[in-house]
Design an enzyme around this catalytic site. Structure first.
Site, short mmCIF file in Angstrom:
data_model
loop_
_atom_site.label_atom_id
_atom_site.label_comp_id
_atom_site.label_asym_id
_atom_site.label_seq_id
_atom_site.Cartn_x
_atom_site.Cartn_y
_atom_site.Cartn_z
N GLY A 134 52.79 -10.96 83.40
CA GLY A 134 54.24 -11.18 83.52
C GLY A 134 54.85 -11.83 82.29
O GLY A 134 56.05 -11.65 82.01
N ASP A 165 51.42 -4.07 85.07
CA ASP A 165 52.74 -3.71 85.57
C ASP A 165 53.81 -4.28 84.64
O ASP A 165 53.65 -4.22 83.43
CB ASP A 165 52.89 -4.16 87.03
C1 LIG Z 1 42.46 -17.09 80.56
C2 LIG Z 1 43.44 -18.03 81.28
C3 LIG Z 1 44.86 -17.56 81.04
C4 LIG Z 1 43.31 -19.45 80.67
O1 LIG Z 1 42.03 -19.96 80.94
P1 LIG Z 1 41.75 -21.52 80.69
O2 LIG Z 1 42.19 -21.88 79.30
O3 LIG Z 1 40.32 -21.76 81.05
O4 LIG Z 1 42.72 -22.33 81.68
P2 LIG Z 1 42.64 -22.39 83.27
O5 LIG Z 1 42.08 -21.13 83.83
O6 LIG Z 1 41.94 -23.66 83.67
O7 LIG Z 1 44.18 -22.45 83.68
C5 LIG Z 1 44.92 -23.67 83.78
C6 LIG Z 1 45.62 -23.65 85.12
O8 LIG Z 1 46.59 -22.59 85.14
C7 LIG Z 1 46.39 -21.79 86.28
N1 LIG Z 1 46.77 -20.40 85.99
C8 LIG Z 1 46.52 -19.67 84.90
N2 LIG Z 1 47.02 -18.44 85.00
C9 LIG Z 1 47.63 -18.38 86.21
C10 LIG Z 1 48.33 -17.37 86.91
N3 LIG Z 1 48.55 -16.16 86.40
N4 LIG Z 1 48.79 -17.66 88.14
C11 LIG Z 1 48.58 -18.89 88.67
N5 LIG Z 1 47.93 -19.87 88.08
C12 LIG Z 1 47.45 -19.64 86.85
C13 LIG Z 1 44.89 -21.89 86.51
O9 LIG Z 1 44.55 -21.49 87.86
C14 LIG Z 1 44.67 -23.35 86.27
O10 LIG Z 1 45.12 -24.08 87.39
P3 LIG Z 1 44.30 -25.38 87.94
O11 LIG Z 1 42.92 -24.94 88.24
O12 LIG Z 1 45.09 -25.82 89.13
O13 LIG Z 1 44.35 -26.37 86.80
C15 LIG Z 1 43.07 -18.08 82.79
O14 LIG Z 1 43.83 -19.09 83.42
C16 LIG Z 1 43.35 -16.78 83.48
O15 LIG Z 1 42.56 -15.82 83.38
N6 LIG Z 1 44.49 -16.69 84.17
C17 LIG Z 1 44.91 -15.45 84.84
C18 LIG Z 1 45.67 -14.65 83.83
C19 LIG Z 1 46.03 -13.31 84.36
O16 LIG Z 1 45.19 -12.56 84.88
N7 LIG Z 1 47.31 -12.99 84.18
C20 LIG Z 1 47.89 -11.69 84.42
C21 LIG Z 1 47.77 -11.28 85.80
S1 LIG Z 1 48.68 -12.32 86.85
C22 LIG Z 1 49.47 -11.24 87.82
O17 LIG Z 1 49.32 -10.09 87.62
C23 LIG Z 1 50.33 -11.74 88.87
C24 LIG Z 1 50.12 -11.35 90.09
C25 LIG Z 1 50.93 -11.79 91.17
C26 LIG Z 1 50.68 -11.25 92.39
C27 LIG Z 1 51.41 -11.59 93.51
C28 LIG Z 1 52.42 -12.49 93.38
O18 LIG Z 1 53.15 -12.80 94.45
C29 LIG Z 1 52.67 -13.06 92.15
C30 LIG Z 1 51.94 -12.70 91.05
#
Ligand SMILES: CC(C)(COP(=O)(O)OP(=O)(O)OC[C@H]1O[C@@H](n2cnc3c(N)ncnc32)[C@H](O)[C@@H]1OP(=O)(O)O)[C@@H](O)C(=O)NCCC(=O)NCCSC(=O)/C=C/c1ccc(O)cc1
Length: 395
Positions: A134, A165
């Site tokens: 998004g 999407d």
């Molecule tokens: C590689 C990332 C971006 C970063 O990794 P990181 O540096 O290790 O950081 P974290 O994974 O620990 O992320 C920090 C916080 O942000 C949160 N977060 C990080 N992306 C997200 C996120 N898209 N959402 C909701 N919390 C998140 C993540 O869960 C975490 O929350 P918390 O555990 O509470 O600290 C990783 O977070 C990741 O793979 N995120 C998912 C990214 C992703 O697939 N995005 C695109 C697809 S999302 C999508 O299609 C939406 C679908 C959707 C479907 C139905 C709906 O109603 C609404 C939406």
């Protein structure tokens, strides 16, 4: 999902929180005739909530008609620009409230993507840090996309049981050769230099110079895109591609990702891997093997159809597809993907059906059909002039 034939905001506040609540999730700064929109959920990597989408939509629609607003700047707080829609909250809301919550969320989001793609006011997005899903939808349809040495872009939806999407079937299908299929299917990560080279970005600026660029942009008092471009040009650089860049494998990508089916794409990659020692090929095969088989098949068809469609047609088709996904009509992979990647974080989704050969053509076909529900309507986008194909590859 309410019809969106008119730019009527009344319906946007009918199902969500009252206007003003959660407004700190989107900050707006006014400087002369520029408006800076700041995504403000840094702990969630600025994942887009339903409230943020509605507020962004309200702002964009208001600015189109406001002669006092000439330039829009979009950026994120913290280490990410935006990691996508809030899939953790979203998937739970759909499970608790019902699929129509999801249909409403995506309908509003795609309508926002369309307003951005057809905006008469130029938008400059400052894309430093994570730009995914998004986050790409609210920036890449805009006129200027500035990336940096810290940008990490991906459309990782096939790993989540979804499909790229937010109009990705429009902007990815316009990339050179079959690079769009590569980016969409395997969720490959691109850096700023790669985004510039393939045309997803318009400018590359070092991240430590972004504050200076922003200050210059805030003084702009025109919607003239040549003037805005001239300002960004003063800060822009022309970075080289890294040796391991996927763009240096475009010949292989074109050969493999031009195949008609996912099975043929994987087999072509395996053929390459048997003759060439290259970590990039192995990683690419692994990403495809890890993704949801259903997601892979609907994604390939979506990108292929997108090649000849307008941005509005792409968003309308994607809306049909996503409604089937959130209804769980043919597969519940999306809920399993969100569980495995974002809720339980075991990174081990159990896809159903688990194998590519079990996802038949008829099942894929159904994702592109209307929803069988008397209250459901196709996404109704008003006719507006698109600022057209602005994906210009520099290869
Ligand atoms: C590689 C990332 C971006 C970063 O990794 P990181 O540096 O290790 O950081 P974290 O994974 O620990 O992320 C920090 C916080 O942000 C949160 N977060 C990080 N992306 C997200 C996120 N898209 N959402 C909701 N919390 C998140 C993540 O869960 C975490 O929350 P918390 O555990 O509470 O600290 C990783 O977070 C990741 O793979 N995120 C998912 C990214 C992703 O697939 N995005 C695109 C697809 S999302 C999508 O299609 C939406 C679908 C959707 C479907 C139905 C709906 O109603 C609404 C939406």
């Amino acid at each position: 999902m309410p019809a969106r034939g008119k730019e009527d905001m009344a319906s946007l506040h009918s199902s969500g929180s009252p206007a003003g609540v959660d407004s700190d999730q989107l900050l707006v700064e006014a400087n002369g005739s520029t408006r800076t929109l700041i995504l403000n959920r840094p702990k969630q990597l600025n994942a887009l909530s339903s409230a943020m989408i509605k507020e962004l939509l309200r702002c964009f629609i208001a600015y189109q008609k406001d002669d006092g607003v000439k330039l829009l700047i979009m950026k994120g707080k913290g280490r990410a620009f935006c990691a996508g829609g809030d899939a953790a909250v979203g998937s739970q809301c759909i499970l608790n409230v019902g699929w129509k919550w999801g249909a409403d969320f995506f309908g509003n989001q795609y309508f926002l993507n369309y307003i951005i793609a057809t905006s008469i006011k130029p938008q400059v997005s400052l894309l430093t840090g994570i730009v995914m899903g998004g986050g790409a939808g609210i920036s890449l349809h805009g006129r200027f996309r500035v990336v940096t040495d810290k940008t990490v872009f991906a459309m990782p939806e096939t790993a989540l049981g979804l499909f790229p999407d937010v109009g990705a079937s429009y902007f990815l299908s316009r990339l050179p050769g079959f690079y769009g299929e590569y980016v969409a299917l395997g969720g490959a990560r691109l850096d700023g230099a790669e985004m510039l080279a393939c045309g997803l970005a318009t400018h590359f600026v070092m991240s430590n110079r972004l504050p200076l660029l922003e200050e210059s942009l805030k003084k702009v008092d025109t919607s003239n895109t040549f003037v805005v471009c001239g300002i960004i040009d003063q800060f822009a650089e022309h970075p080289s591609l890294k040796e391991n860049s996927s763009l240096k494998r475009l010949e292989i990508i074109n050969k493999c990702f031009s195949k008609r089916t996912i099975e043929e794409i994987i087999s072509a990659l395996e053929q390459v891997a048997s003759n060439l020692v290259d970590e990039w090929v192995t990683t690419t095969i692994q990403s495809l093997r890890k993704a949801s088989p259903t997601s892979l098949k609907i994604t390939l068809r979506s990108i292929r159809e997108g090649r000849t469609q307008t941005v509005g047609d792409c968003l309308r088709r994607e809306y049909r597809m996503v409604c089937h996904v959130v209804r769980g009509d043919f597969s519940r992979d999306f809920f399993e993907g969100c569980r495995a990647i974002l809720v339980d974080k075991d990174q081990n989704p159990k896809w159903m059906p688990p194998r590519l050969e079990q996802v038949h053509e008829e099942a894929v076909e159904q994702y592109f059909s209307r929803i069988d529900d008397p209250q459901w309507e196709d996404l109704n986008l008003p006719p507006r002039h698109s600022h057209g194909r602005n994906i210009e590859s520099k290869l």
